[in-house]
Design a protein around this motif. Structure first.
Motif, PDB file in Angstrom:
ATOM      1  N   GLU A 130       0.832  -1.210   0.000  1.00  0.00           N
ATOM      2  CA  GLU A 130       0.000   0.000   0.000  1.00  0.00           C
ATOM      3  C   GLU A 130       0.867   1.261   0.000  1.00  0.00           C
ATOM      4  O   GLU A 130       0.567   2.226  -0.694  1.00  0.00           O
ATOM      5  CB  GLU A 130      -0.930  -0.012   1.217  1.00  0.00           C
TER       6      GLU A 130
ATOM      7  N   LYS B 223      -2.228   4.998  -6.757  1.00  0.00           N
ATOM      8  CA  LYS B 223      -3.569   4.803  -6.198  1.00  0.00           C
ATOM      9  C   LYS B 223      -3.913   5.941  -5.235  1.00  0.00           C
ATOM     10  O   LYS B 223      -5.029   6.457  -5.248  1.00  0.00           O
ATOM     11  CB  LYS B 223      -3.642   3.450  -5.483  1.00  0.00           C
ATOM     12  N   ARG B 224      -2.944   6.340  -4.412  1.00  0.00           N
ATOM     13  CA  ARG B 224      -3.191   7.449  -3.488  1.00  0.00           C
ATOM     14  C   ARG B 224      -3.478   8.740  -4.247  1.00  0.00           C
ATOM     15  O   ARG B 224      -4.351   9.513  -3.863  1.00  0.00           O
ATOM     16  CB  ARG B 224      -2.009   7.632  -2.529  1.00  0.00           C
TER      17      ARG B 224
ATOM     18  N   GLN C  63      -7.121   8.627  -5.419  1.00  0.00           N
ATOM     19  CA  GLN C  63      -8.193   8.548  -4.437  1.00  0.00           C
ATOM     20  C   GLN C  63      -8.048   9.501  -3.259  1.00  0.00           C
ATOM     21  O   GLN C  63      -8.891   9.520  -2.373  1.00  0.00           O
ATOM     22  CB  GLN C  63      -8.298   7.112  -3.918  1.00  0.00           C
TER      23      GLN C  63
ATOM     24  N   ALA D 241      -6.609  12.739   3.169  1.00  0.00           N
ATOM     25  CA  ALA D 241      -7.872  12.066   2.861  1.00  0.00           C
ATOM     26  C   ALA D 241      -9.042  12.795   3.520  1.00  0.00           C
ATOM     27  O   ALA D 241      -8.973  13.158   4.694  1.00  0.00           O
ATOM     28  CB  ALA D 241      -7.823  10.626   3.346  1.00  0.00           C
TER      29      ALA D 241
ATOM     30  N   THR E 230     -13.709   8.868   2.088  1.00  0.00           N
ATOM     31  CA  THR E 230     -12.967   8.484   0.889  1.00  0.00           C
ATOM     32  C   THR E 230     -12.137   7.231   1.189  1.00  0.00           C
ATOM     33  O   THR E 230     -11.938   6.883   2.357  1.00  0.00           O
ATOM     34  CB  THR E 230     -12.067   9.644   0.406  1.00  0.00           C
ATOM     35  N   PRO E 231     -11.657   6.558   0.154  1.00  0.00           N
ATOM     36  CA  PRO E 231     -10.985   5.270   0.385  1.00  0.00           C
ATOM     37  C   PRO E 231      -9.787   5.298   1.337  1.00  0.00           C
ATOM     38  O   PRO E 231      -9.527   4.291   2.000  1.00  0.00           O
ATOM     39  CB  PRO E 231     -10.542   4.856  -1.026  1.00  0.00           C
ATOM     40  N   PHE E 232      -9.059   6.396   1.442  1.00  0.00           N
ATOM     41  CA  PHE E 232      -7.897   6.420   2.319  1.00  0.00           C
ATOM     42  C   PHE E 232      -8.191   6.976   3.714  1.00  0.00           C
ATOM     43  O   PHE E 232      -7.302   7.034   4.552  1.00  0.00           O
ATOM     44  CB  PHE E 232      -6.733   7.160   1.658  1.00  0.00           C
TER      45      PHE E 232
ATOM     46  N   GLU F  80      -9.321   6.701   7.358  1.00  0.00           N
ATOM     47  CA  GLU F  80      -9.451   5.611   8.327  1.00  0.00           C
ATOM     48  C   GLU F  80     -10.250   6.030   9.551  1.00  0.00           C
ATOM     49  O   GLU F  80     -10.961   5.222  10.116  1.00  0.00           O
ATOM     50  CB  GLU F  80      -8.076   5.118   8.777  1.00  0.00           C
TER      51      GLU F  80
END
Length: 165
Positions: A40, A46-47, A50, A70, A74-76, A78
């Motif tokens: 990752e 990818k970062r 996204q 992020a 959104t996908p990143f 947490e």
């Protein structure tokens, strides 16, 4: 650092950004390339798709640091919630540590949060990242223990926040 530029990562830099991020984490945490979180970390492309991916570039044009920003949902993201901006994967090239790059990147995240009218900035960090914790605390971040969590058994992430309002 007056010769340091913080800006969005460019498409032609993404492979180098991924390698820098992995090197920054591997230096202290012994990650194995291509396995688990290391895969990752190295996937900067990818970062960039996204999330917001910033880089620090020194006066010679060398990439010396990076951070991923992020937004909630959104996908990143947490741990961020509405009104918060989260950052992750702050990494400084092992050859450039101790030059204030991590602080400059963190301050850029704080500025971005203000531009977006966020109420606070949040992050989570491995419990063992003591040097990073000292930086965050010096910049005014405080612990947010109710959001500490374990992505995997034995891997504890502790949460921090910085109130902007």
């Amino acid at each position: 650092m007056s010769d340091l530029e913080i800006r969005p990562a460019r498409a032609g830099e993404l492979e180098a950004v991924g390698e820098l991020t992995l090197a920054a984490y591997s230096e202290d945490y012994g990650l194995v390339e291509g396995v688990g979180y290391a895969a990752e970390l190295v996937d900067a492309a990818k970062r960039a798709e996204q999330a917001e991916l910033l880089v620090a570039v020194d006066g010679d044009g060398a990439l010396v640091g990076t951070v991923t920003i992020a937004r909630p949902g959104t996908p990143f993201a947490e741990l961020s919630r509405e009104g918060e901006l989260e950052f992750r994967m702050l990494g400084v090239s092992p050859s450039a540590t101790g030059r204030g790059i991590g602080e400059a990147l963190t301050r850029a995240v704080i500025e971005r949060a203000r531009e977006l009218d966020a109420d606070r900035v949040v992050l989570c960090s491995l419990v063992t990242m003591k040097r990073a914790h000292r930086l965050y605390e010096r910049l005014g971040f405080t612990r947010l223990p109710e959001r500490d969590w374990e992505p995997h058994p034995g891997v504890t992430l502790i949460a921090y926040r910085l109130e902007l309002a």
